[in-house]
Structures are given as structure tokens and as C-alpha cells.
Design a protein around this motif. Sequence first.
Motif, PDB file in Angstrom:
ATOM      1  N   PHE A   1     -18.461 -16.267   3.051  1.00 33.78           N
ATOM      2  CA  PHE A   1     -17.709 -15.081   3.685  1.00 33.78           C
ATOM      3  C   PHE A   1     -18.478 -15.244   5.009  1.00 33.78           C
ATOM      4  O   PHE A   1     -19.708 -15.175   4.849  1.00 33.78           O
ATOM      5  CB  PHE A   1     -17.950 -13.656   2.928  1.00 33.78           C
ATOM      6  CG  PHE A   1     -16.990 -13.672   1.808  1.00 33.78           C
ATOM      7  CD1 PHE A   1     -15.604 -13.246   2.094  1.00 33.78           C
ATOM      8  CD2 PHE A   1     -17.352 -13.883   0.581  1.00 33.78           C
ATOM      9  CE1 PHE A   1     -14.765 -13.024   0.833  1.00 33.78           C
ATOM     10  CE2 PHE A   1     -16.588 -13.699  -0.567  1.00 33.78           C
ATOM     11  CZ  PHE A   1     -15.392 -13.400  -0.387  1.00 33.78           C
TER      12      PHE A   1
ATOM     13  N   ASN B   1      -8.716 -10.759   2.313  1.00 31.86           N
ATOM     14  CA  ASN B   1      -9.180 -10.375   1.317  1.00 31.86           C
ATOM     15  C   ASN B   1      -8.755 -10.674  -0.272  1.00 31.86           C
ATOM     16  O   ASN B   1      -9.479 -10.797  -1.266  1.00 31.86           O
ATOM     17  CB  ASN B   1      -9.030  -8.674   1.451  1.00 31.86           C
ATOM     18  CG  ASN B   1      -9.818  -8.046   2.654  1.00 31.86           C
ATOM     19  OD1 ASN B   1     -10.956  -8.745   3.037  1.00 31.86           O
ATOM     20  ND2 ASN B   1      -9.509  -6.959   3.166  1.00 31.86           N
TER      21      ASN B   1
ATOM     22  N   ALA C   1     -18.763  -8.386  11.804  1.00 30.35           N
ATOM     23  CA  ALA C   1     -19.934  -7.482  12.253  1.00 30.35           C
ATOM     24  C   ALA C   1     -21.190  -8.399  11.610  1.00 30.35           C
ATOM     25  O   ALA C   1     -22.157  -7.730  11.145  1.00 30.35           O
ATOM     26  CB  ALA C   1     -19.853  -6.115  11.909  1.00 30.35           C
TER      27      ALA C   1
ATOM     28  N   LEU D   1     -11.438 -10.041  -2.892  1.00 30.28           N
ATOM     29  CA  LEU D   1     -11.939  -8.635  -2.733  1.00 30.28           C
ATOM     30  C   LEU D   1     -10.803  -7.827  -3.004  1.00 30.28           C
ATOM     31  O   LEU D   1     -10.997  -6.452  -3.158  1.00 30.28           O
ATOM     32  CB  LEU D   1     -12.377  -8.543  -1.444  1.00 30.28           C
ATOM     33  CG  LEU D   1     -13.446  -9.560  -1.137  1.00 30.28           C
ATOM     34  CD1 LEU D   1     -13.964  -9.469   0.568  1.00 30.28           C
ATOM     35  CD2 LEU D   1     -14.696  -8.990  -1.801  1.00 30.28           C
ATOM     36  N   ASP D   2      -9.506  -8.193  -3.054  1.00 27.16           N
ATOM     37  CA  ASP D   2      -8.366  -7.259  -3.336  1.00 27.16           C
ATOM     38  C   ASP D   2      -7.345  -7.856  -4.078  1.00 27.16           C
ATOM     39  O   ASP D   2      -7.273  -9.021  -4.132  1.00 27.16           O
ATOM     40  CB  ASP D   2      -7.821  -6.860  -1.747  1.00 27.16           C
ATOM     41  CG  ASP D   2      -6.732  -5.709  -1.874  1.00 27.16           C
ATOM     42  OD1 ASP D   2      -6.670  -4.907  -2.784  1.00 27.16           O
ATOM     43  OD2 ASP D   2      -6.186  -5.213  -0.667  1.00 27.16           O
TER      44      ASP D   2
ATOM     45  N   TYR E   1       0.856  -1.213   0.034  1.00 27.40           N
ATOM     46  CA  TYR E   1      -0.068  -0.023   0.112  1.00 27.40           C
ATOM     47  C   TYR E   1       0.850   1.300   0.028  1.00 27.40           C
ATOM     48  O   TYR E   1       1.922   1.114   0.338  1.00 27.40           O
ATOM     49  CB  TYR E   1      -0.885   0.092   1.264  1.00 27.40           C
ATOM     50  CG  TYR E   1      -1.894  -0.855   1.388  1.00 27.40           C
ATOM     51  CD1 TYR E   1      -3.032  -0.928   0.471  1.00 27.40           C
ATOM     52  CD2 TYR E   1      -1.829  -2.030   2.174  1.00 27.40           C
ATOM     53  CE1 TYR E   1      -4.087  -1.801   0.653  1.00 27.40           C
ATOM     54  CE2 TYR E   1      -2.687  -2.904   2.482  1.00 27.40           C
ATOM     55  CZ  TYR E   1      -3.941  -2.750   1.565  1.00 27.40           C
ATOM     56  OH  TYR E   1      -4.853  -3.783   1.643  1.00 27.40           O
TER      57      TYR E   1
ATOM     58  N   ARG F   1     -16.417 -15.403  -6.717  1.00 26.40           N
ATOM     59  CA  ARG F   1     -16.884 -15.249  -5.399  1.00 26.40           C
ATOM     60  C   ARG F   1     -18.124 -15.978  -5.102  1.00 26.40           C
ATOM     61  O   ARG F   1     -18.140 -16.778  -4.251  1.00 26.40           O
ATOM     62  CB  ARG F   1     -16.738 -13.942  -4.841  1.00 26.40           C
ATOM     63  CG  ARG F   1     -15.549 -13.314  -4.663  1.00 26.40           C
ATOM     64  CD  ARG F   1     -15.734 -11.880  -3.703  1.00 26.40           C
ATOM     65  NE  ARG F   1     -16.493 -10.921  -4.299  1.00 26.40           N
ATOM     66  CZ  ARG F   1     -16.359  -9.889  -4.824  1.00 26.40           C
ATOM     67  NH1 ARG F   1     -14.608  -9.993  -5.210  1.00 26.40           N
ATOM     68  NH2 ARG F   1     -17.091  -8.989  -5.204  1.00 26.40           N
TER      69      ARG F   1
ATOM     70  N   GLN G   1     -13.182  -7.555 -12.640  1.00 31.00           N
ATOM     71  CA  GLN G   1     -13.976  -7.147 -11.468  1.00 31.00           C
ATOM     72  C   GLN G   1     -15.436  -8.153 -11.748  1.00 31.00           C
ATOM     73  O   GLN G   1     -15.721  -8.912 -10.626  1.00 31.00           O
ATOM     74  CB  GLN G   1     -14.536  -5.877 -11.485  1.00 31.00           C
ATOM     75  CG  GLN G   1     -14.926  -5.223 -10.177  1.00 31.00           C
ATOM     76  CD  GLN G   1     -14.177  -5.903  -8.896  1.00 31.00           C
ATOM     77  OE1 GLN G   1     -14.715  -6.460  -8.058  1.00 31.00           O
ATOM     78  NE2 GLN G   1     -13.042  -5.162  -8.795  1.00 31.00           N
ATOM     79  N   ASN G   2     -15.893  -8.122 -12.699  1.00 32.28           N
ATOM     80  CA  ASN G   2     -17.193  -8.912 -12.887  1.00 32.28           C
ATOM     81  C   ASN G   2     -17.034 -10.479 -12.851  1.00 32.28           C
ATOM     82  O   ASN G   2     -17.765 -10.980 -12.170  1.00 32.28           O
ATOM     83  CB  ASN G   2     -17.884  -8.390 -14.155  1.00 32.28           C
ATOM     84  CG  ASN G   2     -19.407  -7.719 -14.070  1.00 32.28           C
ATOM     85  OD1 ASN G   2     -19.595  -7.543 -12.720  1.00 32.28           O
ATOM     86  ND2 ASN G   2     -19.617  -7.343 -14.937  1.00 32.28           N
TER      87      ASN G   2
ATOM     88  N   PHE H   1     -18.313 -12.371   8.126  1.00 30.01           N
ATOM     89  CA  PHE H   1     -17.824 -11.279   8.693  1.00 30.01           C
ATOM     90  C   PHE H   1     -17.559 -11.072  10.086  1.00 30.01           C
ATOM     91  O   PHE H   1     -18.514 -11.634  10.797  1.00 30.01           O
ATOM     92  CB  PHE H   1     -18.238  -9.882   7.834  1.00 30.01           C
ATOM     93  CG  PHE H   1     -18.297 -10.075   6.431  1.00 30.01           C
ATOM     94  CD1 PHE H   1     -17.327  -9.686   5.780  1.00 30.01           C
ATOM     95  CD2 PHE H   1     -19.595 -10.479   5.785  1.00 30.01           C
ATOM     96  CE1 PHE H   1     -17.226  -9.600   4.302  1.00 30.01           C
ATOM     97  CE2 PHE H   1     -19.230 -10.473   4.361  1.00 30.01           C
ATOM     98  CZ  PHE H   1     -18.166 -10.204   3.499  1.00 30.01           C
TER      99      PHE H   1
ATOM    100  N   ILE I   1     -16.604 -11.270  -9.108  1.00 28.93           N
ATOM    101  CA  ILE I   1     -17.739 -11.291  -8.497  1.00 28.93           C
ATOM    102  C   ILE I   1     -18.572 -12.476  -8.673  1.00 28.93           C
ATOM    103  O   ILE I   1     -18.838 -13.285  -7.630  1.00 28.93           O
ATOM    104  CB  ILE I   1     -18.593 -10.084  -8.795  1.00 28.93           C
ATOM    105  CG1 ILE I   1     -18.203  -8.664  -8.423  1.00 28.93           C
ATOM    106  CG2 ILE I   1     -20.104 -10.161  -8.351  1.00 28.93           C
ATOM    107  CD1 ILE I   1     -18.899  -7.536  -8.863  1.00 28.93           C
TER     108      ILE I   1
END
Lengths: 228, 404
Positions: free
Chosen positions: A89, A51, A93, A56-57, A13, A83, A76-77, A91, A80
Motif C-alpha cells: 500500500f 479499498n 498522506a 480493506l472493504d 452504502y 494483505r 478479518q484476521n 497512501f 490481514i
Amino acid sequence: MAVIKTDHLSRVYEDHGVPVKAVDDVSLSIEEGEFTAIVGPSGSGKTTFLNMVGGLDAPSSGTIEVDGKQISQMKQNELIGFRLRHIGFVFQAYNLIPVLTAKENVEFIMLLQKKSKAERDKRATELLDAVGLGDRLGRRPHELSGGQQQRVAVARALASMPSFVLADEPTANLDSTSAENLLDIMERLNKEQKMTFVFSTHDPRVVARAHRVVTLRDGAIESDETRS
Amino acid sequence: MIWSIAWRNVWRNGKRSGILIGAIAFGIWAGLLMVALMNGMAEQQVKAAIETRTSHIQIHSEGFRSHRDIKSIIPQGDSLLTAVRNMDEVVGAAERAVLTAMASSATTGSGIQLIGIDPDAEKQVTDVYTKVIEGDYFETKKRNPVIIGKELADKLGVQLGKKIVLTGQAKDGSIAAGAFRIVGIYQTVNSMYDEMTVFVKRSDVAKTFGIGDDVHEIAIVVNGIAAIDPVAKTLRDSNPSLEVATWRNLSPEVALTKDSTAQMNEIFMIVILIALIFGITNTMLMGVLERMRELGVIIALGMKHGMIFLMVLLETVFLSLVGGLLGIILGWGTVELLGKSGIDLSAVSSGLAAFGMDTVIYPQMAASEYPVVVFLVIITAIVASIYPGLKAIRLNPIQAIRTY
């Protein structure tokens, strides 16, 4: 057979113009049916690693193979869709859809997969039964406790019949009883359905149950311990 | 399920959705009422013009309408009138002598259009006989009776029963004049018409101005608006030397008002809907920003961008339709109610009369216009959903889950 295989995986990063290596040259292979915990202190790169493995990353360098397919170069598509078919997944929360009932939350993922109504109905009911919420099908998230919501999230993760489940700190928001309960369920699903679970966690209760513990420090693998 | 999720999302923040639904409903209600009011005004203007002034069709000799020459008569007017009356679509027809003249009282004078009529036949083509506010419509047996408008009576300073002198050019070119007694005073919604138009019996005009049985104008009423053009065409084809004009040709300003009202109404509704777009977009954007984390999760789970966009679009359409339908129901109810009772605008009656409008307006809206409004509301919603929809699909799931 390895469901997840990373080869010299790195993620860098930019932080105020300074490059920071969140994941540093991680090569790891996770076999089908494993119950693996990725542990390490905050900032060690656990979530970034998860990720990337979850599509996702994107990695800065290195490759990720999931179910024998390279996902690092996917668009990207395409990711998706990948995944949706291959990865479950859970998470920290819970992140259930608040306007849907427990059953509808589980059905939702199958709806995206264009499964028939009958199939969605049957599988959602079975999965919620399996996580001990057979009597809470019609409840909305705000009518469920944190532990119950996380169990719905696990059922949702399994609904798409994924190759493996990625769980990011799944017990972090739960009390001890709920956490143990959740771990019991995931352990049982791992044993009975040979479902592969990969956790990122700080929680010693999760670490104690894991069959394999991969410790990251400063983005790199510090240790990789397999327990019998 | 995507429909169900979108519908339920609309009601997540009931207060906010309620306020927006109220705003949309009010906007649509106000828009419909204004449109219905404009429709009512235009239709009443057309109705008044046709029923009082122009009838549906008029026949003249070539050029009469522009130069008003006393000698420009319709040849064999009587036989043409009979032929016209024999047409299936014709409900009534009347022949007239039309002269440009001067009406004078003891104190002043005014330029007028003198119309010589056969009262019974005239009742079939105009409704002036229903507008008589003093006296009667040629029922009193008096010599040289005349009916004038209230506006002219006021201008000349004359009352019922008084005499006025009508002066004009006779057929032989000399100046002719006759004294006429006022037997009736009428008042229409058009003050200019009332000031300019004077009715006398055709036989009296013939006597005073030496025109005999000459006919300058034949006025025709047919059995419905749809029959006007076909009948006019038939008459044109069979009488190529005559001018056959419909009410649109005779009163182009009213025709223009009617046509432009439809366009003005469209513009008015579009302006309201554009204003609503901003309100709807704002609310939807708030809804999307509030749910960034949730949207991030469903993208992570595998919901494609098209579906996310569709979900936001459906939410917007549902929200707008609830408000729009509520507004349409309220608007329909109000238009139905006021369409019967009318809206009294007598406070500005003089201004309206100058334009030939009635002081009581009856709003009206064709049933076919309501679905158009529903369609426009849906289009508005689709446009309003674009920005929030794009915002939703452009988010990065990791950032959304971590940040919000």
C-alpha cells in the motif's frame, strides 16, 4: 496471468437511509506487470474500488480474486494476513510510523512477516537505495521532505514482496519535481522488477505515465484504455 | 521492534507522559511511605509488648491467667526454671510471683497487678529497667522497695521516695498489707501498663503475702522470633499440666494489629493502584485516539489485532514501570532515611501511649516487599491497557485513515 480480477463488483452504502452505489458492477482484470491508473472525478468510486481490491472493504456483491484467491469471503484476521503477504500500500498522506526511522519503517512490514533480522536489514537498505534514499536510512519521517517520505512509503510497500502495489493518490500531496521523481522510481520498479502498480489518481502526470487507464464514473467503468 | 516502537511511543508526548509518570511515582511513593509507617508502628508495638510486658513465652499453672488465684502455683518452679534455662534456644528466663492487689497512697487507691521479681533475672526477660525515669531499678538498699509506673504515681499523687501501701489476699486467705517505698518510677510506651503494673522483690512479696518460694509465672526470652513456637511446643510436651503461652496468646490485641496491618497495607496499596488505573487508562486512551490514523495504517499494512493490543499493552507497562520504579526508588530512599531518624508524633503522644505505641515511629519495609509493588504496578498497567487496547483493535482501518 491476472493478479487482480473482479467480477460484477458492487459496493452500496447507506447514506441517511438512501442506498448509494459507490461501485457499480465493475468487472476488471489486471495482469501482472501492469502500470494501471484508475481515474475519474471525485465520488466516482476510485478509492472504494481500491479499498475492496486491497481487502480493506467488503463488496456488497460480486467477487474479487487476488493471485487466484477469492478474498471477498475472507474473515478479518485472514484478510490481514493476506494483505501482509500479497498487497503493498502507498497512501496519499505517506502515513509512515513517526517514531521509526526510514529504514525501520521499511523493515516494519518484514518484521510482521517474521523475516530474519539479517534479511530485513539487507532488503530495507536495498529498497531505500533503489528509491534514492540510501543516505537517509536513519532519518525519522519528520526529518524528511514529503517527496522523500512518499519514497520511503513506496519502499515499504515493496518490502513485503507483494503481488502488486495499490497507490491511492500517491502524488496528491507532492510538488511537481517530487511527483515526477516518485513516478520515475515506480516506473523503473515496474520495468525492472515487473512489479504491478495500480493507482487511483486525479493527477494528469500519473495518467500520462500509465500503460492502462480505467475511467470510473458513478461507480461504473466508463472507459478502459490500454496504451502501447 | 514492537518493544522499541512501544518504548518510543511512550515518549512521543513527553509532557503528557511526564505528568502521568509523576502522578504514578507520587502515588507509589506515598503508598510505600504509608505502608512502611504502618509496618513500623505495628513492629514497634510488637517489640514493645514483647520486650516490656510479655517476653516471648510465659508458663503458668492451668487456669492462672483467667482467675489469678494466689494458690495456682507452678509446682517445682525452681527446677523447671533451671530446665528452661538449659534449653539451647533460651536466652533468658525469670520466675515471678503475680498477685492482684491494691496500691494506696495517703489520698487514693488503685487496683494493680503486683509482680514479685528477682531483679537480675528479670533484666534478662523484660526491659522495664531501661524505662526507669526517676530513681533506680532496685539498686538502692532500702527496705520493701517498689517500682511503679509514672501513670500510677500521678494517679496516686506520690513521688519518688514516698511510701505506698500494697494490700492483697495472702495465701492463707487473710488480707495482708505492707508499706513499700518508691525507689523507682518507670514509663513505657503503654500508659495502661504503667498504671496497672507494680514491681517489688519476690522475697518481699513472699514475706508480706506468705507465699514462700511460690512461683506463678516463668517468663522466657528465646534467640529469635522463629524459635518461639518450637520452644513453646517442647515446653508444652514436657509439661502437659502447665499452660505455655506465646506472646501472641498473651497479647492477642497486638498480634491482631500486626496481622491486620499486613492486610490493611495490601488494601491501601490496591486502592492507590485502582486510582492510578483511571489516570493511566485516560492517558493511554488519549494516546490511542491521537494515533487512530496511524493505527489504521498499520492494520491496513497487515499488523494483526493481537500485535496492536500487545503494542498498547507494552506502552502502558513501560509508562507505568517508569513511574512505578521512580516511586519505588523515592519511597525506598524516604523509608531508609526516616527509618533511621524516625517520625516524631509527640503531638499526639497521649493517644499513641493509650494504644501502647511509641511517639517516634520508624517506618520500615522489608526488601522483599518492593518486588511485590513492582508486580502490582505491572498488573495495574495491564488492567489499565485493556480499554485503550480494545479501542485500538476495534477501529476500522478505512475510516481511521480517511477520518483522522
